[in-house]
Design an enzyme around this catalytic site. Sequence first.
Site, PDB file in Angstrom:
ATOM      1  N   GLN A 187      55.918  37.599  38.778  1.00 25.02           N
ATOM      2  CA  GLN A 187      55.872  37.569  40.289  1.00 25.02           C
ATOM      3  C   GLN A 187      55.864  36.100  40.626  1.00 25.02           C
ATOM      4  O   GLN A 187      54.603  35.534  40.703  1.00 25.02           O
ATOM      5  CB  GLN A 187      54.904  38.330  40.990  1.00 25.02           C
ATOM      6  CG  GLN A 187      54.999  38.128  42.497  1.00 25.02           C
ATOM      7  CD  GLN A 187      53.667  38.548  43.115  1.00 25.02           C
ATOM      8  OE1 GLN A 187      52.551  38.891  42.454  1.00 25.02           O
ATOM      9  NE2 GLN A 187      53.778  38.850  44.278  1.00 25.02           N
ATOM     10  N   SER A 225      53.762  32.462  44.741  1.00 20.85           N
ATOM     11  CA  SER A 225      52.504  31.246  45.089  1.00 20.85           C
ATOM     12  C   SER A 225      53.157  29.734  44.462  1.00 20.85           C
ATOM     13  O   SER A 225      53.611  29.745  43.467  1.00 20.85           O
ATOM     14  CB  SER A 225      51.256  31.684  44.542  1.00 20.85           C
ATOM     15  OG  SER A 225      50.821  32.840  45.130  1.00 20.85           O
ATOM     16  N   GLU A 231      51.970  45.814  45.916  1.00 15.71           N
ATOM     17  CA  GLU A 231      50.842  45.108  45.650  1.00 15.71           C
ATOM     18  C   GLU A 231      49.663  45.747  46.053  1.00 15.71           C
ATOM     19  O   GLU A 231      48.648  46.028  45.524  1.00 15.71           O
ATOM     20  CB  GLU A 231      50.918  43.665  45.849  1.00 15.71           C
ATOM     21  CG  GLU A 231      49.521  42.932  45.179  1.00 15.71           C
ATOM     22  CD  GLU A 231      49.919  41.437  45.373  1.00 15.71           C
ATOM     23  OE1 GLU A 231      50.078  40.812  46.596  1.00 15.71           O
ATOM     24  OE2 GLU A 231      49.544  40.690  44.355  1.00 15.71           O
TER      25      GLU A 231
HETATM   26  C1  LIG Z   1      43.611  35.432  38.852  1.00 17.09           C
HETATM   27  C2  LIG Z   1      44.917  35.136  39.894  1.00 17.09           C
HETATM   28  C3  LIG Z   1      46.258  35.734  39.597  1.00 17.09           C
HETATM   29  C4  LIG Z   1      47.467  35.368  40.454  1.00 17.09           C
HETATM   30  N1  LIG Z   1      48.650  36.075  40.186  1.00 17.09           N
HETATM   31  C5  LIG Z   1      49.604  35.540  40.962  1.00 17.09           C
HETATM   32  C6  LIG Z   1      50.963  35.966  40.512  1.00 17.09           C
HETATM   33  O1  LIG Z   1      51.141  36.573  39.485  1.00 17.09           O
HETATM   34  N2  LIG Z   1      51.750  35.453  41.344  1.00 17.09           N
HETATM   35  C7  LIG Z   1      51.752  34.753  42.596  1.00 17.09           C
HETATM   36  O2  LIG Z   1      52.714  34.524  43.139  1.00 17.09           O
HETATM   37  N3  LIG Z   1      50.406  34.351  42.776  1.00 17.09           N
HETATM   38  C8  LIG Z   1      49.296  34.716  41.800  1.00 17.09           C
HETATM   39  N4  LIG Z   1      48.126  34.313  42.435  1.00 17.09           N
HETATM   40  C9  LIG Z   1      47.974  33.413  43.399  1.00 17.09           C
HETATM   41  C10 LIG Z   1      47.327  34.178  44.879  1.00 17.09           C
HETATM   42  O3  LIG Z   1      48.266  35.020  45.429  1.00 17.09           O
HETATM   43  C11 LIG Z   1      46.950  32.974  45.461  1.00 17.09           C
HETATM   44  O4  LIG Z   1      45.785  32.197  44.877  1.00 17.09           O
HETATM   45  C12 LIG Z   1      46.336  33.582  47.002  1.00 17.09           C
HETATM   46  O5  LIG Z   1      46.941  34.237  47.591  1.00 17.09           O
HETATM   47  C13 LIG Z   1      45.641  32.497  47.697  1.00 17.09           C
HETATM   48  O6  LIG Z   1      46.325  31.236  47.983  1.00 17.09           O
HETATM   49  P1  LIG Z   1      45.903  29.742  47.446  1.00 17.09           P
HETATM   50  O7  LIG Z   1      45.510  29.612  46.120  1.00 17.09           O
HETATM   51  O8  LIG Z   1      46.881  28.885  47.826  1.00 17.09           O
HETATM   52  O9  LIG Z   1      44.603  29.540  48.340  1.00 17.09           O
HETATM   53  P2  LIG Z   1      44.769  29.312  49.990  1.00 17.09           P
HETATM   54  O10 LIG Z   1      45.619  30.142  50.743  1.00 17.09           O
HETATM   55  O11 LIG Z   1      44.986  27.619  50.099  1.00 17.09           O
HETATM   56  O12 LIG Z   1      43.231  29.541  50.662  1.00 17.09           O
HETATM   57  C14 LIG Z   1      42.018  28.463  50.223  1.00 17.09           C
HETATM   58  C15 LIG Z   1      40.923  28.972  50.954  1.00 17.09           C
HETATM   59  O13 LIG Z   1      41.109  29.104  52.233  1.00 17.09           O
HETATM   60  C16 LIG Z   1      41.059  30.273  52.418  1.00 17.09           C
HETATM   61  N5  LIG Z   1      42.089  30.775  53.785  1.00 17.09           N
HETATM   62  C17 LIG Z   1      43.262  30.613  53.572  1.00 17.09           C
HETATM   63  N6  LIG Z   1      43.875  31.240  54.693  1.00 17.09           N
HETATM   64  C18 LIG Z   1      42.927  31.497  55.525  1.00 17.09           C
HETATM   65  C19 LIG Z   1      42.693  32.151  57.031  1.00 17.09           C
HETATM   66  N7  LIG Z   1      43.952  32.319  57.540  1.00 17.09           N
HETATM   67  N8  LIG Z   1      41.583  32.474  57.321  1.00 17.09           N
HETATM   68  C20 LIG Z   1      40.557  32.350  56.774  1.00 17.09           C
HETATM   69  N9  LIG Z   1      40.657  31.686  55.454  1.00 17.09           N
HETATM   70  C21 LIG Z   1      41.713  31.394  54.901  1.00 17.09           C
HETATM   71  C22 LIG Z   1      40.990  31.361  51.552  1.00 17.09           C
HETATM   72  O14 LIG Z   1      40.390  32.357  51.902  1.00 17.09           O
HETATM   73  C23 LIG Z   1      40.559  30.361  50.545  1.00 17.09           C
HETATM   74  O15 LIG Z   1      39.143  30.371  50.586  1.00 17.09           O
HETATM   75  C24 LIG Z   1      47.126  34.588  41.435  1.00 17.09           C
HETATM   76  C25 LIG Z   1      45.725  34.009  41.656  1.00 17.09           C
HETATM   77  C26 LIG Z   1      44.807  34.523  40.884  1.00 17.09           C
HETATM   78  C27 LIG Z   1      43.456  33.904  41.296  1.00 17.09           C
END
Ligand SMILES: Cc1cc2nc3c(=O)[nH]c(=O)nc-3n(C[C@H](O)[C@H](O)[C@H](O)COP(=O)(O)OP(=O)(O)OC[C@H]3O[C@@H](n4cnc5c(N)ncnc54)[C@H](O)[C@@H]3O)c2cc1C
Length: 411
Positions: free
Chosen positions: A130, A133, A248
């Site tokens: 997928q 991100s 999901e």
């Molecule tokens: C083990 C693992 C597997 C994954 N697999 C996939 C995959 O296969 N495909 C894919 O596309 N993605 C994947 N992901 C990505 C995952 O969907 C994202 O990491 C997740 O959505 C968070 O986005 P980010 O890392 O950009 O963090 P951000 O969105 O930048 O968040 C950073 C911090 O800010 C906080 N935050 C953000 N927005 C808010 C809000 N509105 N209110 C309060 N707090 C907030 C978050 O909680 C976090 O602590 C995976 C992630 C992990 C850890």
Amino acid sequence: MDFDDSPDEAAYRARVRELLERHSGELLRLSPGQENVDARTHEAEMRRTQRVLADAGLVGVPWPKEFGGQGGTLVQQSIVSQELARARVPVLINHIGIGMCGPTVIGHGSQDQRDRYLARLLRADDVWCQLFSEPASGSDLAALRTTAVRDGDDWVVNGQKVWTTLAHVSDYGILLTRTDPERPKHAGLTMFVVDMHAPGVTVRPLRQMGGQSDFNEVFFHDVRIPDSERLGEPGEGWRVALTTLMNERVAIGGAGGAIGPTVETLAQHARDRLPALDPERQVLARQAVGRAVVAALGARYTGYRRLTVLSQGGIPGPEASAGKLAGTEAARLVADAGVRLLGDDALYAATADGDDQWQRTQAYVPGIAIAGGTDQVLRNILGERVLGLPPEPRNDKTAAFSASRSDGGAR
Ligand SMILES: Cc1cc2nc3c(=O)[nH]c(=O)nc-3n(C[C@H](O)[C@H](O)[C@H](O)COP(=O)(O)OP(=O)(O)OC[C@H]3O[C@@H](n4cnc5c(N)ncnc54)[C@H](O)[C@@H]3O)c2cc1C
């Protein structure tokens, strides 16, 4: 709430157990205490395991029969997941394909795409990932920047994805792109199926702090995707992505089924290790084990809320968010208690008998708190949808994406 199987569910569970017993010798198994396996090292065995299960009718249980599924219910799917965990069969290699990509192709693909992809996906002939991100868009997924530009019968894709689980062993992915930056951010997106072996696709595994590489960076450099690989209409990518995200949500939040073996492992670990600890550490370790078991039971019962919604034919909403939060907290406490029981041995990469499962699990848990919706975002959902708190201000719904600060501060 009735926690017992109905007679039909009990009969189905017995059939699943009988099938798993019959194919026992053909399935990859987790060794005691092991909670996952490295997909790259065990790729061939994991593909074979899924194929055996698919041929036995245990993969894609709720998928319609016309697409190779069993036409079963989501409760039956949960029963299969519980029995696979009980039999210590690892999570299927194509779990993202089965849980998210396949249903998206079913919902939005052409008949030709369904014919070409779905049966192979169920048998792990092709593994899927997928590609949503990006470095600057995770929780705020619609802010993504990977572009797809129409060129004749093709689209040309440039950009970068990150965190892409299984990309290093994948044959195909569902790819969310921006095709019209002049429209508001949710309106200018388009979804494609991308061939992960196409020229211009570069997959770079990321090394996690536990040592393994489950997910990747994926770079797209002038990758050509035929228009026939589009899922949904141009500009309708957000609607298509919601299908993926809804599936999901169904796939996660049922952590309770998988927690049983972990608690048993923790209990055995406590029996083995407690006597060797000094009295003060024994007290602290006992308390940690107690907290972990309570949290694990809480996660199991919270998971039953999701099952209840499924058994009534619904799609879990906040129940899935609560289930995932409870499961993450339980996993964190179980891992912490396991490490605490090691005493000074926890300082080393592996214990005297060469087993570092508790340290590895502890290093893995923070990822669970992020994947599929972070703890904070899930709490936002519960705040808004269960507690009725006012929603977060969302002021970027109408402006063109190109004019928003998330597009590099162009304003
Ligand atoms: C083990 C693992 C597997 C994954 N697999 C996939 C995959 O296969 N495909 C894919 O596309 N993605 C994947 N992901 C990505 C995952 O969907 C994202 O990491 C997740 O959505 C968070 O986005 P980010 O890392 O950009 O963090 P951000 O969105 O930048 O968040 C950073 C911090 O800010 C906080 N935050 C953000 N927005 C808010 C809000 N509105 N209110 C309060 N707090 C907030 C978050 O909680 C976090 O602590 C995976 C992630 C992990 C850890």
